[in-house]
Motif scaffolding. Structure first.
Motif, short mmCIF file in Angstrom:
data_model
loop_
_atom_site.label_atom_id
_atom_site.label_comp_id
_atom_site.label_asym_id
_atom_site.label_seq_id
_atom_site.Cartn_x
_atom_site.Cartn_y
_atom_site.Cartn_z
N UNK A 4 -63.44 13.75 -1.10
CA UNK A 4 -63.06 13.35 -2.45
C UNK A 4 -64.27 13.32 -3.37
N UNK A 5 -65.39 12.78 -2.87
CA UNK A 5 -66.61 12.71 -3.68
C UNK A 5 -67.13 14.10 -3.99
N UNK A 6 -67.06 15.00 -3.02
CA UNK A 6 -67.55 16.36 -3.26
C UNK A 6 -66.69 17.07 -4.30
N UNK A 7 -65.38 16.91 -4.20
CA UNK A 7 -64.50 17.55 -5.18
C UNK A 7 -64.76 17.04 -6.58
N UNK A 8 -65.16 15.77 -6.69
CA UNK A 8 -65.37 15.16 -8.01
C UNK A 8 -66.75 15.48 -8.58
N UNK A 9 -67.78 15.57 -7.71
CA UNK A 9 -69.15 15.70 -8.21
C UNK A 9 -69.85 16.98 -7.76
N UNK A 10 -69.30 17.67 -6.76
CA UNK A 10 -69.97 18.84 -6.23
C UNK A 10 -71.11 18.50 -5.30
N UNK A 11 -71.18 17.23 -4.88
CA UNK A 11 -72.23 16.79 -3.97
C UNK A 11 -71.66 15.83 -2.94
N UNK A 12 -72.31 15.79 -1.77
CA UNK A 12 -71.94 14.82 -0.75
C UNK A 12 -72.78 13.56 -0.95
N UNK A 13 -72.15 12.38 -1.05
CA UNK A 13 -72.94 11.16 -1.21
C UNK A 13 -73.68 10.81 0.07
N UNK A 14 -74.78 10.09 -0.06
CA UNK A 14 -75.54 9.67 1.11
C UNK A 14 -74.64 8.90 2.07
N UNK A 15 -74.82 9.17 3.34
CA UNK A 15 -74.00 8.53 4.36
C UNK A 15 -72.79 9.35 4.77
N UNK A 27 -63.48 26.71 14.92
CA UNK A 27 -64.19 25.59 14.31
C UNK A 27 -63.21 24.71 13.53
N UNK A 28 -63.31 23.41 13.77
CA UNK A 28 -62.56 22.43 12.99
C UNK A 28 -63.56 21.42 12.45
N UNK A 29 -63.57 21.21 11.14
CA UNK A 29 -64.56 20.32 10.52
C UNK A 29 -63.88 19.07 9.99
N UNK A 30 -64.43 17.92 10.33
CA UNK A 30 -63.93 16.63 9.86
C UNK A 30 -64.98 15.99 8.96
N UNK A 31 -64.54 15.27 7.95
CA UNK A 31 -65.45 14.57 7.03
C UNK A 31 -65.13 13.09 7.06
N UNK A 32 -66.15 12.27 6.91
CA UNK A 32 -65.95 10.82 6.89
C UNK A 32 -65.13 10.43 5.66
N UNK A 62 -69.61 25.39 2.28
CA UNK A 62 -68.47 24.80 1.57
C UNK A 62 -67.40 25.83 1.23
N UNK A 63 -67.79 27.11 1.11
CA UNK A 63 -66.79 28.14 0.77
C UNK A 63 -65.76 28.31 1.87
N UNK A 64 -66.11 27.87 3.07
CA UNK A 64 -65.17 28.00 4.20
C UNK A 64 -64.27 26.81 4.39
N UNK A 65 -64.39 25.82 3.52
CA UNK A 65 -63.60 24.59 3.66
C UNK A 65 -62.68 24.44 2.45
N UNK A 66 -61.44 24.88 2.54
CA UNK A 66 -60.51 24.78 1.39
C UNK A 66 -60.34 23.36 0.88
N UNK A 67 -60.48 22.38 1.74
CA UNK A 67 -60.29 20.99 1.33
C UNK A 67 -61.33 20.49 0.35
N UNK A 68 -62.41 21.25 0.17
CA UNK A 68 -63.47 20.84 -0.77
C UNK A 68 -63.28 21.47 -2.15
N UNK A 69 -62.31 22.34 -2.27
CA UNK A 69 -62.09 22.98 -3.57
C UNK A 69 -61.29 22.06 -4.48
N UNK A 70 -61.63 22.11 -5.77
CA UNK A 70 -60.95 21.25 -6.72
C UNK A 70 -59.52 21.71 -6.94
#
Length: 263
Positions: free
Chosen positions: A157-168, A147-152, A255-263
């Motif tokens: 960056x928004x998730x690392x800052x707020x812990x949430x994915x913004x709409x869109x 599995x390879x996961x890509x984010x728009x 999210x625990x499987x995506x190191x790029x989302x960790x602060x």
């Protein structure tokens, strides 16, 4: 099935033909068409609902066997009304097999000493025996998918800052099959071919209440590799949500499987 040396002329094959399906069918009519000839159906997980509407169209079905103690996708009441027996494997949290597999997983790093207590002496002997005789087999059981996961842009960056994915926010999980072979460096798995892409779009407002591919804060769709224009998903609740239940507390995303989302 090919991984095992089934005894010729003995056991199950003397009494029944075993057919395995590795793909998932979301359309009830296709499920009925596939299962209609069978007397016994063995199911795993909860991705294919066996509803009253489906069961009543399977006149040959006598037995449904499921892994685990319960399977919410099986309409047990309807099955009972139709004379179909539903059985499950059950579960015992202290069973030897769970203990053995835990030691198998731990064995490359050394089994934890605290696991070998006097109260588990019997299981120790069995586990050690299984590890000695089955370790080579264990090494051959590799992941069948990569599995390879890509984010728009901006989503991570928004998730690392707020812990949430913004709409869109768009998340694309690229799923590839893998091949495993023994090489001079050891047993190696590598990407083989693209199976498809699973795409989710964040929509916290649930802006599409009448669309079965939108809900629980996301848009959900799977696209096969050979047709990346039209989704095969029909209803996210039956086609997608089941795999994401363990990640419900993290907005349905692992999210625990995506190191790029960790602060």
């Amino acid at each position: 099935m090919s991984r095992f040396d089934w005894p010729t002329g003995r056991g199950v094959e003397r009494h029944a033909e075993i057919v395995i399906f590795n793909d998932h069918l979301a359309e009830p009519s296709r499920v009925v068409e596939r299962l209609r000839p069978f007397d016994v159906v063995c199911v795993m997980r909860e991705r294919t609902p066996l509803t009253h509407k489906i069961l009543r169209q399977l006149p040959n079905l006598k037995l449904i066997a499921s892994t685990g103690a319960k399977n919410a996708s099986i309409d047990s009441r309807a099955a009972a009304e139709l004379g179909i027996t539903v059985t499950a494997t059950g579960y015992e949290s202290t069973a030897t097999i769970e203990f053995t597999w835990a030691l198998r997983v731990a064995s490359p790093r050394g089994p934890p000493r605290r696991s070998f207590s006097k109260s588990t002496e019997y299981r120790q002997r069995i586990a050690r025996l299984c590890i000695r005789r089955s370790y080579a087999f264990f090494l051959r059981v590799q992941r069948r998918r990569s599995y390879t996961v890509y984010a728009s842009p901006g989503a991570a960056e928004a998730y690392r800052a707020t812990g949430k994915f913004p709409d869109g926010s768009v998340l694309v999980k690229e799923v590839q099959t893998t091949s495993t072979a023994v090489m001079t460096t050891g047993t190696v798995s590598h990407v083989d071919r693209l199976k498809g892409r699973f795409i989710t779009v964040k929509d916290s407002k649930n802006s599409h209440p009448d669309n079965k591919l939108w809900g629980n804060g996301w848009g959900w769709s799977w696209f096969d590799a050979d047709n990346q224009v039209k989704t095969t998903s029909k209803d996210f609740r039956t086609d997608c949500l089941g795999c994401h239940v363990p990640a419900k507390t993290t907005d349905w995303i692992y999210v625990s499987g995506y190191p790029g989302l960790k602060k």
